[in-house]
Design an enzyme around this catalytic site. Sequence first.
Site, PDB file in Angstrom:
ATOM      1  N   CYS A   1     103.068  44.874  84.507  1.00 16.19           N
ATOM      2  CA  CYS A   1     101.653  44.505  84.678  1.00 16.19           C
ATOM      3  C   CYS A   1     100.929  45.571  85.491  1.00 16.19           C
ATOM      4  O   CYS A   1     101.328  45.878  86.609  1.00 16.19           O
ATOM      5  CB  CYS A   1     101.555  43.158  85.388  1.00 16.19           C
ATOM      6  SG  CYS A   1      99.899  42.775  85.981  1.00 16.19           S
TER       7      CYS A   1
ATOM      8  N   CYS B   1      99.745  44.201  89.051  1.00 17.79           N
ATOM      9  CA  CYS B   1     100.659  43.777  90.106  1.00 17.79           C
ATOM     10  C   CYS B   1     100.805  44.854  91.198  1.00 17.79           C
ATOM     11  O   CYS B   1     100.631  46.048  90.938  1.00 17.79           O
ATOM     12  CB  CYS B   1     102.037  43.448  89.512  1.00 17.79           C
ATOM     13  SG  CYS B   1     102.169  41.756  88.866  1.00 17.79           S
TER      14      CYS B   1
ATOM     15  N   HIS C   1     101.422  37.232  90.227  1.00 18.20           N
ATOM     16  CA  HIS C   1     101.151  37.353  88.793  1.00 18.20           C
ATOM     17  C   HIS C   1     101.134  35.989  88.098  1.00 18.20           C
ATOM     18  O   HIS C   1     100.467  35.812  87.073  1.00 18.20           O
ATOM     19  CB  HIS C   1     102.240  38.247  88.163  1.00 18.20           C
ATOM     20  CG  HIS C   1     102.026  38.564  86.716  1.00 18.20           C
ATOM     21  ND1 HIS C   1     101.119  39.521  86.298  1.00 18.20           N
ATOM     22  CD2 HIS C   1     102.600  38.069  85.583  1.00 18.20           C
ATOM     23  CE1 HIS C   1     101.151  39.605  84.966  1.00 18.20           C
ATOM     24  NE2 HIS C   1     102.035  38.735  84.506  1.00 18.20           N
TER      25      HIS C   1
ATOM     26  N   ASN D   1      86.636  36.700  83.219  1.00 19.59           N
ATOM     27  CA  ASN D   1      87.034  36.310  81.872  1.00 19.59           C
ATOM     28  C   ASN D   1      88.461  35.815  81.978  1.00 19.59           C
ATOM     29  O   ASN D   1      89.349  36.586  82.341  1.00 19.59           O
ATOM     30  CB  ASN D   1      86.998  37.506  80.909  1.00 19.59           C
ATOM     31  CG  ASN D   1      85.585  37.992  80.644  1.00 19.59           C
ATOM     32  OD1 ASN D   1      84.655  37.202  80.593  1.00 19.59           O
ATOM     33  ND2 ASN D   1      85.431  39.303  80.483  1.00 19.59           N
TER      34      ASN D   1
ATOM     35  N   HIS E   1      97.330  38.332  84.715  1.00 18.74           N
ATOM     36  CA  HIS E   1      97.306  38.403  86.181  1.00 18.74           C
ATOM     37  C   HIS E   1      95.920  37.908  86.633  1.00 18.74           C
ATOM     38  O   HIS E   1      94.910  38.367  86.123  1.00 18.74           O
ATOM     39  CB  HIS E   1      97.535  39.852  86.628  1.00 18.74           C
ATOM     40  CG  HIS E   1      97.813  39.962  88.091  1.00 18.74           C
ATOM     41  ND1 HIS E   1      99.040  40.339  88.601  1.00 18.74           N
ATOM     42  CD2 HIS E   1      97.024  39.720  89.169  1.00 18.74           C
ATOM     43  CE1 HIS E   1      98.992  40.337  89.916  1.00 18.74           C
ATOM     44  NE2 HIS E   1      97.778  39.965  90.286  1.00 18.74           N
TER      45      HIS E   1
ATOM     46  N   HIS F   1      92.523  37.716  87.803  1.00 18.94           N
ATOM     47  CA  HIS F   1      91.574  38.745  88.239  1.00 18.94           C
ATOM     48  C   HIS F   1      90.187  38.507  87.663  1.00 18.94           C
ATOM     49  O   HIS F   1      90.023  37.799  86.680  1.00 18.94           O
ATOM     50  CB  HIS F   1      92.059  40.141  87.835  1.00 18.94           C
ATOM     51  CG  HIS F   1      91.915  40.432  86.366  1.00 18.94           C
ATOM     52  ND1 HIS F   1      92.734  39.875  85.403  1.00 18.94           N
ATOM     53  CD2 HIS F   1      91.041  41.211  85.691  1.00 18.94           C
ATOM     54  CE1 HIS F   1      92.389  40.301  84.199  1.00 18.94           C
ATOM     55  NE2 HIS F   1      91.359  41.119  84.341  1.00 18.94           N
TER      56      HIS F   1
ATOM     57  N   GLN G   1      85.946  40.512  87.604  1.00 22.05           N
ATOM     58  CA  GLN G   1      85.289  41.810  87.561  1.00 22.05           C
ATOM     59  C   GLN G   1      83.986  41.789  88.342  1.00 22.05           C
ATOM     60  O   GLN G   1      83.389  40.738  88.552  1.00 22.05           O
ATOM     61  CB  GLN G   1      84.996  42.201  86.113  1.00 22.05           C
ATOM     62  CG  GLN G   1      86.248  42.229  85.243  1.00 22.05           C
ATOM     63  CD  GLN G   1      86.017  42.975  83.932  1.00 22.05           C
ATOM     64  OE1 GLN G   1      85.489  44.089  83.926  1.00 22.05           O
ATOM     65  NE2 GLN G   1      86.406  42.364  82.841  1.00 22.05           N
TER      66      GLN G   1
HETATM   67  O1  LIG Z   1      86.848  44.968  80.886  1.00 24.23           O
HETATM   68  P1  LIG Z   1      87.796  44.144  80.080  1.00 24.23           P
HETATM   69  O2  LIG Z   1      88.325  42.944  80.783  1.00 24.23           O
HETATM   70  O3  LIG Z   1      88.898  44.959  79.446  1.00 24.23           O
HETATM   71  O4  LIG Z   1      86.921  43.621  78.842  1.00 24.23           O
HETATM   72  C1  LIG Z   1      86.471  42.312  78.632  1.00 24.23           C
HETATM   73  O5  LIG Z   1      85.327  42.001  79.418  1.00 24.23           O
HETATM   74  C2  LIG Z   1      84.172  42.804  79.200  1.00 24.23           C
HETATM   75  C3  LIG Z   1      83.045  42.264  80.046  1.00 24.23           C
HETATM   76  O6  LIG Z   1      82.687  40.938  79.727  1.00 24.23           O
HETATM   77  C4  LIG Z   1      83.782  42.828  77.706  1.00 24.23           C
HETATM   78  O7  LIG Z   1      82.769  43.810  77.509  1.00 24.23           O
HETATM   79  C5  LIG Z   1      84.982  43.162  76.811  1.00 24.23           C
HETATM   80  O8  LIG Z   1      84.595  43.024  75.453  1.00 24.23           O
HETATM   81  C6  LIG Z   1      86.136  42.210  77.151  1.00 24.23           C
HETATM   82  O9  LIG Z   1      87.259  42.495  76.360  1.00 24.23           O
END
Ligand SMILES: O=P(O)(O)O[C@H]1O[C@H](CO)[C@@H](O)[C@H](O)[C@H]1O
Lengths: 338, 338
Positions: B49, B52, B112, B150, B161, B163, B165
């Site tokens: 991963c 990790c 994880h 997501n 894992h 997480h 953004q």
């Molecule tokens: O950045 P990641 O996690 O690889 O990507 C994911 O989230 C992003 C933000 O929502 C999107 O644009 C991508 O299509 C999705 O696969």
Amino acid sequence: MIFEDHPHRRYNPLRGEWVLVSPHRSKRPWQGQSEEPAREERPPHDPTCYLCAGNERANGAVNPDYSGPYVFDNDFPALLKDTPSEEETTSPLFRAHAVRGISRVICFSERHDLSLPSLPVSAIRRVVDVWISEYEDLARNHGWVAIFENKGAMMGCSNPHPHGQIWASDFVPSEVAREDEAQRAFLVETGENLLISYCAEEQDRAVRIVVENDDWVALVPFWAVWPFETLLMPRQHRPRLTDLSGAERTSLADILKRLCRRYDALFQTEFPYSMGWHGAPPRMGDTAHWQLHAHFYPPLLRSASVRKFLVGYEMLAEPQRDLTAEQAAERLRTLPET
Amino acid sequence: MIFEDHPHRRYNPLRGEWVLVSPHRSKRPWQGQSEEPAREERPPHDPTCYLCAGNERANGAVNPDYSGPYVFDNDFPALLKDTPSEEETTSPLFRAHAVRGISRVICFSERHDLSLPSLPVSAIRRVVDVWISEYEDLARNHGWVAIFENKGAMMGCSNPHPHGQIWASDFVPSEVAREDEAQRAFLVETGENLLISYCAEEQDRAVRIVVENDDWVALVPFWAVWPFETLLMPRQHRPRLTDLSGAERTSLADILKRLCRRYDALFQTEFPYSMGWHGAPPRMGDTAHWQLHAHFYPPLLRSASVRKFLVGYEMLAEPQRDLTAEQAAERLRTLPET
Ligand SMILES: O=P(O)(O)O[C@H]1O[C@H](CO)[C@@H](O)[C@H](O)[C@H]1O
Ligand SMILES: O=P(O)(O)O[C@H]1O[C@H](CO)[C@@H](O)[C@H](O)[C@H]1O
């Protein structure tokens, strides 16, 4: 231009919304979900398919022994004819109103193993004719007639038999209202029809055109969100499907076939998409600002099994794409149609 | 009320958009795509991963031996610090502008095998603290800081894992601009804060509340699009994450855990979703119209493998849902939190 390589935003004048473009991000590796490619080898008639001729449907009805397009009322419709009336809610934070409508299914062909682009042009022309006759029938009593196709399991389609849907409603849905407003405002401000001006400019620039014939142009719009999204428009001012001449209906069948064959060639798969028609709502008197068009929204990004996800950032901030509209158009333009 | 059983539309005052509700359609059989349920049994540390502790990432960097939340710059960022400047395009149909920003990844834990709701409240509180310190850091030089997660392969997440953004940009994205406008207009028209009024009315009505504590309320909004969509808000007027008191940060950790455990209990699976925070943009002076909130957009409809597809009609006309917001809230409300 610098916009080929660097992050930028583009504006969608038809929806009044921006899209974030990150061309440098195309090299990102993918370890996430991989899609099941479309099941190959379908028989011409499948005894277990509820859309095939002569078979029984979920509600017990039996399909006739049809050939060519066949339309019937959806067994699980989202809209119903006889919704009881109810007063609209009054609080501005709890607004709701009852709706009425009809949901129909249109099988494009009796052949279970074919798809729109694998039908001959004459058979696609019959689909176009049925779209138009259904529109004429439903437009008499409805505020909007949504004609669309969900193709492929990835796009929520639950049966590979070639078919689309027609949902007529007593209201004009949000997306249509949004495009109506934008086109109207553009006409007021500039004296011109938004999509006719746009299409003319695109023909001068050439870089986003995918395929054309005498009457129709298909291109990747400057503001495309989905990786290989396209917009299909007539060259002349035609506010609605019903405004198309006989010749334009045939040339529409031709360009639908050519566009979709390029899609199928791109990743050597039956290319999934949602597509549908937008034109002036049935009850609108002055339609100078409207131009008929079809949107194709296909999810695939890199192969038959790797799609674009419009998720966190896209749902909560704004749509984001990796390759540019020009790169997508070039790839589709250089593919064979056979 | 009749709206429980019959097709109707509801209005989303935060986005200025309608949703079509078809409660009678819940009985529709499903033969379409079925999702792969989340892989069970993950080890606490996975040597393959890239998130990790101690492991190498795609670009060769090595993660430190972290414990608790860990933040780093995304190896494949959608936004970059040093985009060259370029003049904005001038034609109204071809508008584009360069953008600058930063994309970061936040691991919620070194473990994880865990997820946000399986962490103890004290560990979730540390995630809340890092969201806020990242916000403070990035808000200084950016027009917007998008904090989101997501979760699950179905939502485009490429690594199980735990997480999220953080994408900071020099522009305010479309969705935020839209909510800003709606909240501002509501304040001008009524003298009240939209979400504070809404939350108060929902508490009187009770039917859409899912879970509450001293400082927070989570409910299925009247205008929900996704089957089990929720909105999480503070009770008091808090325009931004940075306005939360220490006690409110702890009670946020508590309600996050409780809400997500209900989600996980619904279909006995790690419930996939995209979630994220909306609050007043960093540079905004007057924030009386804004109320901080998180949206949870989960795709599952009937089981761990059957999701809702927002496709043809939804993309081209307007969002459509089957079960009502009240039915969804009731199901979530009656589930255990353990
Ligand atoms: O950045 P990641 O996690 O690889 O990507 C994911 O989230 C992003 C933000 O929502 C999107 O644009 C991508 O299509 C999705 O696969
Ligand atoms: O009516 P179908 O094909 O079963 O359903 C499909 O298309 C509908 C219209 O876009 C969507 O609401 C459904 O989520 C999708 O699964």
